[in-house]
Design an enzyme around this catalytic site. Structure first.
Site, mmCIF file in Angstrom:
data_model
loop_
_atom_site.group_PDB
_atom_site.id
_atom_site.type_symbol
_atom_site.label_atom_id
_atom_site.label_comp_id
_atom_site.label_asym_id
_atom_site.label_seq_id
_atom_site.Cartn_x
_atom_site.Cartn_y
_atom_site.Cartn_z
ATOM 1 N N LYS A 34 2.273 11.235 7.360
ATOM 2 C CA LYS A 34 1.416 10.955 8.513
ATOM 3 C C LYS A 34 1.876 11.665 9.794
ATOM 4 C CE LYS A 34 -1.126 7.233 6.604
ATOM 5 N NZ LYS A 34 -0.862 6.041 5.824
ATOM 6 N N PHE B 87 0.857 -1.189 0.000
ATOM 7 C CA PHE B 87 0.000 0.000 0.000
ATOM 8 C C PHE B 87 0.887 1.229 0.000
ATOM 9 C CE2 PHE B 87 -2.290 3.629 1.552
ATOM 10 C CZ PHE B 87 -3.425 3.592 0.776
ATOM 11 N N ASP C 293 9.254 2.901 2.209
ATOM 12 C CA ASP C 293 8.059 3.670 2.528
ATOM 13 C C ASP C 293 7.785 3.514 4.020
ATOM 14 O OD1 ASP C 293 5.551 4.707 2.978
ATOM 15 O OD2 ASP C 293 4.635 3.842 1.183
HETATM 16 C C1 LIG Z 1 -0.980 6.103 4.332
HETATM 17 C C2 LIG Z 1 0.121 5.551 3.523
HETATM 18 C C3 LIG Z 1 0.486 6.112 2.290
HETATM 19 C C4 LIG Z 1 -0.292 7.221 1.628
HETATM 20 O O1 LIG Z 1 -0.382 8.383 2.389
HETATM 21 P P1 LIG Z 1 -1.513 9.476 2.054
HETATM 22 O O2 LIG Z 1 -1.166 10.628 2.954
HETATM 23 O O3 LIG Z 1 -2.831 8.846 2.406
HETATM 24 O O4 LIG Z 1 -1.415 9.797 0.618
HETATM 25 C C5 LIG Z 1 1.581 5.584 1.620
HETATM 26 N N1 LIG Z 1 2.264 4.554 2.132
HETATM 27 C C6 LIG Z 1 1.942 3.981 3.308
HETATM 28 C C7 LIG Z 1 2.767 2.851 3.829
HETATM 29 C C8 LIG Z 1 0.855 4.452 4.036
HETATM 30 O O5 LIG Z 1 0.510 3.860 5.183
#
Ligand SMILES: *Cc1c(COP(=O)(O)O)cnc(C)c1O
Length: 399
Positions: free
Chosen positions: A254, A140, A225
């Site tokens: 985040k 994701f 990520d």
């Molecule tokens: C939430 C998330 C994203 C995307 O972040 P957004 O601010 O919603 O665009 C990308 N990678 C990971 C691992 C995430 O948990």
């Protein structure tokens, strides 16, 4: 207005691209949130780890308010006095060389993809338009066309093609599969240290270390990520520290703002970032003074208030408490720090009804996929609060 009134408004006027629990919140403080009827809940989702520092952290709020009175947005056409200090503090904290600030996590991912492609052409010498990036199944990374194009989740992809070419999918947690997938045009490997949305999937020990070695051997940029795993969630500042490695590009978002504002960043640990020249990438709001002031304080309180150590300690405590629950529904409990999941047997009838029962007892959780409940409270949670949570969870799982 009561709960039903708010639900009706959302149903009538809002896009239906989410399926939230029917709880309407209007207040938060630390690990607690309240709904419009005044019922109090322990937040065990933390906005997918965006509020690691707890809801409405007073110091972050103060930084936001005082910066909002001073200056909020200049665009990058001019400089502002928060950006430089934000770069320096974030680089020193994460041992990075360069930062590129964006807003959402998906934008940070897109930024990394652009950067690594350009690096592939300019530095590695890959032929124009041939660059390939390897990603993992069940990833994701966000919701843009390019990102959903390399998702393996049919719900995320179906109906949204055609997609961006140049990605190859391999199984997660399998370093040999990475080595086998590498070709002459491979420029990067994009991976989550722990797959969050897939249900807190922890790779085998040594995986990241092997991945690091393979990327070095083949001159490939390792992109981690850490948008969900980073900034304390797993009991380390970055989850890569569990294996003592350093990515070339690290994505954070985040919790970088403690939930006050969308702030994300690409941290560069090689000179990969230097391939970007003026005009080649940017964002009107990226690096604005309000975002930078908020983020500076959000990372400061994370360290000063020992939230990362607490994620480790209290996370271990929470995990071992959950493992003691004797329930016929529970297939597995796994986690690292305060990133924890409880996977239910399919026969339990899905995780969502359990989330509603937990909400009745004052605990807010969200199912991930069909059968998994995630427990990821703000990193300021105490053992006493965990004890209370375990009592409620035990009651629900054994009823
Ligand atoms: C939430 C998330 C994203 C995307 O972040 P957004 O601010 O919603 O665009 C990308 N990678 C990971 C691992 C995430 O948990």
């Amino acid at each position: 207005m009561n709960t039903q009134g708010y639900l009706d408004l959302e149903t009538q006027y809002g896009a239906h691209n989410y399926k939230p629990l029917d709880v309407v919140l209007n207040k938060g403080e630390g690990v607690w949130v309240w709904d419009v009827d005044g019922k109090k809940y322990l937040d065990c989702l933390s906005a997918y780890s965006a509020v690691n520092q707890g809801h409405c952290h007073p110091k972050i709020m103060q930084a936001m308010l005082s910066q909002a009175r001073q200056l909020t947005l200049t665009s990058r056409a001019f400089r502002n006095d928060q950006l430089g200090p934000f770069y320096k503090e974030l680089c020193e904290l994460t041992r990075s060389h360069k930062v590129l600030p964006m807003n959402s996590g998906a934008e940070a991912v897109e930024t990394a993809i652009k950067t690594v492609r350009k690096w592939g052409y300019q530095v590695k010498g890959v032929a124009e338009n041939q660059a390939e990036i390897i990603v993992c199944a069940n990833n994701f990374h966000g919701r843009t066309i390019t990102i959903v194009g390399f998702s393996t989740d049919p719900t995320a992809r179906t109906g949204f093609g055609p997609f961006t070419p140049g990605f190859k999918v391999i199984p997660f947690g399998d370093a040999d599969a990475l080595e086998a997938a590498i070709g002459p045009n491979t420029v990067g490997f994009l991976v989550e240290p722990i797959q969050g949305e897939a249900g807190v999937i922890i790779p085998p020990d040594g995986y990241l270390k092997n991945v690091r070695r393979i990327c070095d051997q083949h001159n490939i940029v390792l992109i981690l990520d850490e948008i969900q795993t980073g900034l304390g969630r797993t009991g380390r500042l970055l989850a890569e520290e569990h294996e003592g490695i350093e990515a070339d590009l690290t994505l954070v978002g985040k919790a970088l703002s403690g939930g006050f504002y969308p702030v994300s960043a690409v941290l560069s640990n090689k000179q990969v970032m230097d391939v970007l020249q003026p005009g080649e990438h940017g964002s009107t709001f990226g690096g604005n003074p309000l975002a930078c002031a908020i983020a500076r304080t959000a990372i400061r309180v994370l360290i000063e208030e020992k939230m990362i150590e607490n994620a480790q300690d209290t996370g271990d405590y929470f995990l071992s408490g959950l493992r003691k629950i004797q329930s016929p529904h529970v297939k597995a409990v796994r986690g690292r720090g305060l990133m924890i999941a409880m996977e239910l047997f399919p026969a339990a009838g899905g995780a969502r009804p359990f989330c509603y029962r937990l909400a009745d007892k004052g605990i807010l959780c969200k199912e991930t996929h069909e059968h998994t409940i995630r427990f990821a409270p703000p990193l300021v949670i105490t053992k006493k609060e965990v004890d209370w949570a375990l009592e409620q969870i035990n009651a629900v799982m054994t009823a």
